[in-house]
Structures are given as structure tokens and as C-alpha cells.
Design an enzyme around this catalytic site. Sequence first.
Site, PDB file in Angstrom:
ATOM      1  N   ASP A 111       0.838  -1.208   0.000  1.00  0.00           N
ATOM      2  CA  ASP A 111       0.000   0.000   0.000  1.00  0.00           C
ATOM      3  C   ASP A 111       0.868   1.252   0.000  1.00  0.00           C
ATOM      4  OD1 ASP A 111      -2.364   1.862   0.989  1.00  0.00           O
ATOM      5  OD2 ASP A 111      -3.274  -0.067   0.526  1.00  0.00           O
ATOM      6  N   ASP A 112       0.300   2.341   0.424  1.00  0.00           N
ATOM      7  CA  ASP A 112       0.907   3.672   0.396  1.00  0.00           C
ATOM      8  C   ASP A 112       2.257   3.712   1.122  1.00  0.00           C
ATOM      9  OD1 ASP A 112       1.228   6.371   0.265  1.00  0.00           O
ATOM     10  OD2 ASP A 112      -0.578   6.890   1.398  1.00  0.00           O
ATOM     11  N   ARG A 136      -5.752  16.471   3.136  1.00  0.00           N
ATOM     12  CA  ARG A 136      -4.739  15.437   3.410  1.00  0.00           C
ATOM     13  C   ARG A 136      -3.363  15.909   2.913  1.00  0.00           C
ATOM     14  NH1 ARG A 136      -3.808   9.071   2.034  1.00  0.00           N
ATOM     15  NH2 ARG A 136      -3.710   8.372   4.163  1.00  0.00           N
ATOM     16  N   LYS A 153      -3.986  -1.023  -6.871  1.00  0.00           N
ATOM     17  CA  LYS A 153      -5.043  -0.352  -6.107  1.00  0.00           C
ATOM     18  C   LYS A 153      -4.898   1.127  -6.434  1.00  0.00           C
ATOM     19  CE  LYS A 153      -6.390   0.527  -1.268  1.00  0.00           C
ATOM     20  NZ  LYS A 153      -6.015   0.217   0.120  1.00  0.00           N
ATOM     21  N   ASP A 164      -5.923   4.716  -5.934  1.00  0.00           N
ATOM     22  CA  ASP A 164      -6.584   5.484  -4.876  1.00  0.00           C
ATOM     23  C   ASP A 164      -6.804   6.928  -5.311  1.00  0.00           C
ATOM     24  OD1 ASP A 164      -7.673   5.973  -2.388  1.00  0.00           O
ATOM     25  OD2 ASP A 164      -5.980   5.117  -1.282  1.00  0.00           O
ATOM     26  N   MET A 165      -7.655   7.621  -4.586  1.00  0.00           N
ATOM     27  CA  MET A 165      -7.964   9.031  -4.870  1.00  0.00           C
ATOM     28  C   MET A 165      -8.465   9.608  -3.556  1.00  0.00           C
ATOM     29  SD  MET A 165     -10.423  11.405  -5.654  1.00  0.00           S
ATOM     30  CE  MET A 165     -10.754  12.683  -6.818  1.00  0.00           C
ATOM     31  N   ASN A 166      -7.606  10.372  -2.888  1.00  0.00           N
ATOM     32  CA  ASN A 166      -7.882  10.698  -1.493  1.00  0.00           C
ATOM     33  C   ASN A 166      -8.277  12.125  -1.193  1.00  0.00           C
ATOM     34  OD1 ASN A 166      -7.735   8.310   0.108  1.00  0.00           O
ATOM     35  ND2 ASN A 166      -5.576   8.176  -0.431  1.00  0.00           N
ATOM     36  N   CYS A 197     -10.382   2.817  -5.665  1.00  0.00           N
ATOM     37  CA  CYS A 197     -10.509   3.139  -4.240  1.00  0.00           C
ATOM     38  C   CYS A 197     -10.515   4.649  -4.161  1.00  0.00           C
ATOM     39  CB  CYS A 197      -9.281   2.560  -3.528  1.00  0.00           C
ATOM     40  SG  CYS A 197      -9.103   3.080  -1.813  1.00  0.00           S
ATOM     41  N   ASP A 256     -12.988   2.252   4.041  1.00  0.00           N
ATOM     42  CA  ASP A 256     -11.835   2.069   4.928  1.00  0.00           C
ATOM     43  C   ASP A 256     -12.267   1.451   6.244  1.00  0.00           C
ATOM     44  OD1 ASP A 256      -9.878   2.914   3.257  1.00  0.00           O
ATOM     45  OD2 ASP A 256      -9.825   4.983   3.992  1.00  0.00           O
TER      46      ASP A 256
HETATM   47  C1  GLA Z   1      -6.949   5.526   1.493  1.00  0.00           C
HETATM   48  C2  GLA Z   1      -7.359   4.093   1.236  1.00  0.00           C
HETATM   49  C3  GLA Z   1      -6.705   3.171   2.224  1.00  0.00           C
HETATM   50  C4  GLA Z   1      -5.212   3.327   2.129  1.00  0.00           C
HETATM   51  C5  GLA Z   1      -4.814   4.772   2.350  1.00  0.00           C
HETATM   52  C6  GLA Z   1      -3.342   4.988   2.074  1.00  0.00           C
HETATM   53  O1  GLA Z   1      -7.498   5.999   2.665  1.00  0.00           O
HETATM   54  O2  GLA Z   1      -8.742   3.956   1.266  1.00  0.00           O
HETATM   55  O3  GLA Z   1      -7.082   1.850   1.996  1.00  0.00           O
HETATM   56  O4  GLA Z   1      -4.771   2.872   0.883  1.00  0.00           O
HETATM   57  O5  GLA Z   1      -5.536   5.641   1.496  1.00  0.00           O
HETATM   58  O6  GLA Z   1      -2.963   6.303   2.253  1.00  0.00           O
END
Ligand code: GLA
Length: 729
Positions: free
Chosen positions: A366-367, A443, A476, A478-480, A526, A548
Amino acid sequence: MSVQYFEKERVFKLDTPNSSYLIGIIDEENFIGHIYYGKKINSHELTYLLRTEEPPFVPSKNNRDRLSFLDSCPMEYPTHGLGDFREDAISVRTVDGHTALQLSYEKHEICPGKQKLTGLPATFGGEGECTTLKLHCVDRILNLRVILSYTAFEDVDVIARSVEVINEGTKEIYLTKVMSACLDMDNRDFDLITLHGSWARERHINRRRVALGMQGVSSVRGESSHQEHPFMALLEHNADDEHGEVYGMSFVYSGNFLAQTTLSQFDTLRAMMGIHPTDFCWKLEPQASFQAPEAVMVYSAEGIGAMSRSFHDLFRNHLIRGEYKDKKRPILINNWEATYFDFNTEKLIAIAKQASELGIEMLVMDDGWFGHRNDDNSSLGDWFVNEEKLPGGLKYLVDEVNRLGMKFGIWMEPEMISPDSDLYREHPDWAIAIPGRTAGLCRNQYVLDLSRQEIVDYVYGRISAILHSANIEYVKWDMNRQLSDIGSIGLDADRQGELFHRYMLGVYQLQERMITEFPHLLLENCSGGGARFDAGMLYYSPQIWCSDDTDAIERLEIQEGTALVYPLSAMGAHVSDCPNHTVGRVTPFETRGYVALAGTFGYELDVTKIPEEDRNRIPDQVKMYHAYNDLVRTGDYYRLASYSENHKYDCYMVVSKDKKEALVTFIQVLMRPNYHSRRIRLKGLDPNKNYRIEGEERVYSGEAMMYAGIQVQNPWGDYQGKLLHIVEV
Ligand code: GLA
């Protein structure tokens, strides 16, 4: 043929297996009226429903009362400015500043199958699977052509709609609103179901009565959002899971949307779905065209459950693409909740080693693997491996993971840019912002301006390089953060209103390029959990991270709301550690497995650190996944009881298409003392078949299981669950 034109009556009739949709051309002015949508009927002679035989409703013969006609006639695609004072589906502004538009039928085409929508996600179907009607309408004063497309499917009760607008004049026209679907209905007493939430509690079901005036849901966040959802269902007031008429509408789009109902003076209901008009203004040059995204409509005469199953079949068979469309997904273990940013090659390999011994099939990193990202304050945009954390780079790590017999997947957030990144230092103007105004962070990051092709190309170059650098089999994406401070230096002043939609086109282009260049890749979308769980994303990724919030009990409500529209095969769901990181709740490991089984299934924990008794349960869960995933992924979903309604227990089942087996999931949330077993009436079985519950001797008839029910012994304690595998004997 599922689309017919009756020339004498000037009526179009679209049929799906159980529904009909009728459109009529009205009067000499060729208005396009909506006649009927509902249970399948044979007759097409229903033009009396347009009321054109009643005096004020013949516009060309009765100009004195023209506005009475326009303001009450059921319309297919209502316009603005000439007397229909209800909500319009399309609005324009000419260079002279005028806003009126009248659309008249000009011609039509009926074609087998369905065309792609350029640059946009859309359902698909070939000849024999669906038929498309294209209604060409024109405004002769503005020389604007509007093509209304309707596709009727042969195997599912769905009508897909979209709209294309073409400027055939000599001056530019500004489109200020282009809805994708509009549905006018007369005198109905409806409820409205929509999905609501927030981060960590997405898509909770909300049902309320349709009231006079306007109601609806929307997003202006640049994503479909945690908060509201691009879906709505209109249903009879007394409709429930199995009974009553339901009209579902889902938007095949991931950006700003509006889903709205208006109940007006004569109790006529207008329901609409499309791109949110706020911040939307599209400049249409002469000869240019604008394609609005697709909206899909489901009609069910048998309650909410049948609506859900139609959406599931539509999305599984006519929207999701690629290698994993009909394939079991590898059981993954994701290191986010296991390590957060604190990991290195050694830690990941230790997790992979242990996981592979337990039967888990893929490690997802992951991140935190790129730039100098050790928390969420930096490095987005710098898609270069951090060799301090991962010495030897991705190749070494991935090869080691592959050597353990596991696949490897990676997290990326390609749409973003951190102020603390080399990319931002080099290209501060690549972030979406308004010149002269300090853009707001969320963020601690900005959003890349993906309306600019050079930025899309750069980002794609990095994605492609990373995916070529090692044997990466899953992404995965993502877009936060949400989009704010809407401004692009790549767009002229009179095109700033195009940014939101052009941004989405950039995202879609990136994902399309990626899955085209890497056709074997499994993509999971995600967005801070489930903020972009929508039909648009399903066109690119067969699965989407649901939330999450991985707590098994919170997930009951989230997954119930999600499954109202989306197939279980698409719901990203993992077993995580306890106390749960979002809510602090402790639930049994088995229950966490049962709940994740209703989705893609995987793990989100440090398998080297969890209690040994939990670890020892993983091989059984792996077996459970392999035993039931084909059924869960491809079967028909039935809701038996809803924890969000009864506050005690949750129960749902999946029945195979051939009705030879079924899986019932029962989760007791709160133990009820001094309470006997529960009677559960199953659904969807064949009443004439005989069944057994695996592990038990008794034989039941399908009709007994469904109409009389079975007794389910209550498990001991809170948060306990059980699975019942029903097999034909
Ligand atoms: C988002 C995703 C999580 C994780 C974090 C990483 O919140 O939904 O599952 O990957 O980013 O920063």
C-alpha cells in the site's frame, strides 16, 4: 426486436424481458413526449396518455394556452425557457445571452447492439443482446441537434440512456446543463431510496416519501463521493424487497452528479439524473459535439430485490470488462492496516512468507513506497521507488514475493500531487488552482489538473514505467481528496466550466490506457475507502474498495447499501485485525471472514503479529473462499433480514443461477437472552427441488425452505455468525 416504431401512431416502443418504455411524437411541432414506463405491455396505442386530445394540450392549434401544454405534458427530454417551468433536462446560453430551447423530433435510427461512448464508461452489448434507438431532435432556431439514445437489453430489465449534443450552427453555444436521463410520471405515490454516508460509513440506505417540490442527491466534489451516491430508486409506497414496482436509476459516471425528483402542481413527477449543472458550462464550437455520460434504468415489478439483481446482472455482464470479469480474484493481503507507512522489504517479505504458507495468494504493498513518503504529507507525484525502504527496488521485492508463490500488487494515487514533491517543485502550475488564490489542501495534497493532456501523458508515463519495472499483477488506484479551487491554466476563461468533466475524462483515459497496455492486470479502484464506488469505475476495474471501515459489524450496513446496486463480485472486503482500527470493536475472526466473503475477500492485517489462534483459522477461511466464491461472485443475491432495520441480526443469501446451491450468511449482532432459534424464510430457491443444509441430514423441499422457513439456532454471544450451505439433493 426490442425496439419498434409504429409509424401511424408515431410511437416508439422499447421492450426488455419484463418492461416496456413508450415514447410518442406530439403534434405538428414534433415534441417528444413520454407515454409509459413499467410492466411489459403488448399495446402501443397509448397516446391518449399524452393528453393531446384535451383542449389546452394541442400546442400548434392552441397557442393561447401553449404554456399549459408545455408546463404539464410528460416530456422525454424537457427544455428550458419556453413554458415548461418544471426542472429542465438541458439548458443552453447563446452568444446573445438567450436561454430558450425547443427540441423537435427530426428522425430516428434503430440499430442492433450498442455503440461505445467515446472517452466514457458505458454498458455494452452486441447484436442479439440489445437494440439501440437514437432519436434525433433539433432546435431549428439554434441549429442544435440533440440525439437521445436508448438501449433496451434482451436479458435484463434495463434501458440505458445517454445524450449527445451537436452544434450545427455557425456560432458557439454554451451548454449549462445536460442531463443524461429524465423520466416523467403522472400521479404516482412514490418513495425515494438513496444512499448516504461519510468516510468509513458509506452508502447507508435512506428511504423517504417523495414530497412536493424538489428532492434528491448530488455531488459537487469532483467524485461520486462518500456523502451521496449516483443512484436513486423510485418505488411504490408499499413496495418492499419482494413486492411492488421499483424504478432504479444509476449513473455510469464518477464525477459531479445530480439525481433529482420534482413533484409538481398536478402531482406529476419528474426524475432526472446527470452531471451536476453547478460549475458546468461547456462551450460548443460550431460542428463540435458533447457526449453526456450514460444513465441506466431498471424496472422491477417484484420489489427492491429484483431491481438489485437486475443491476448486478447488468454490471457483471454488460459493464465489467477484462480478464477478471468472470474469474475468481486472488486472495490478497494488503499491508495498510498491518504497517501503515512503517515498512520495508524485509517486513513485507516476512508478511508474504507467512501469508503464502497460509494459502493467501497475493501481497499488496500500500501507500508509502515512493519518494520520501513516511506519512501522508509528501511525495505524491514522485512515482519513484524509495530504495531506502525497498533496497534493490521493486524488482527485487516482487521477485522475492513471486518466489514465495505469491502475486504482487501495488498502491498508487496517480491523480494527486503533494506540495512537498519534486513534481510540484518543478511544476507548481500542474495542480488545480485559481490563479491568485491559495488553493486549499486536503490530506496535505492537491489534485493534478488532468484536463491537460500533457499532464495525463506524464502521469501515464510514470504508471507504465512502474508497471513495466517488475511483475506487478494488481493495482489499487486510490484518490484521497475532493476537488476544490476549480481553475485550470490550460483552459480559456469561457471554458473553466469544463474542468470538472474534463478531469474525469482524463482519469478515464488514464485507466483505459493502463488496462489496454496491461490487459492481465487486476485493477481495484478506491477513494479514501468508498468515495468512488460507482458504475463508471466498474468499467475499468472489476472491483472497488468498499470502505476504509473494515469492522465486520459496520460493514453489514455498508455492504447492504452497496449490494442494493452493485454485485458482490465488485465489493472490496477484507478481514482485518481487532480491536478494529476505525471503531475499536472486537469481533470474532470467523465473523470477519463471513462478512468479507460477501465481497472480493482478502486480508488487511499483519499476519506475523495477529494471535496464533486467528492465524490458524486462515487456512480454513481460504478453503471457504475457494469453496464459495464462484457462487458468491456469479449468483443471485437475496436480502433476508437487515441489521440496519432490526438492530439485532443480518441475513442474506446468494443462490446459484441454476438454483442447485445457495449460501446463507447469518450474523447475530446482539445476542438476545432466553431466545429460541430464529425462523428464516429463504428466497430464490426452486420450490420444486429438494435441498439439504450441508452437514445436516434433513431434506427440505424448496417451497418449505422459502414459504415456511428453516430454524436457525442462535449462536452464543454478540457478533457471532454462521454460514449455511444449501445443496440440492
Ligand atoms: C486511502 C485508502 C486506504 C489506504 C490509504 C493509504 O485511505 O482507502 O485503503 O490505501 O488511502 O494512504
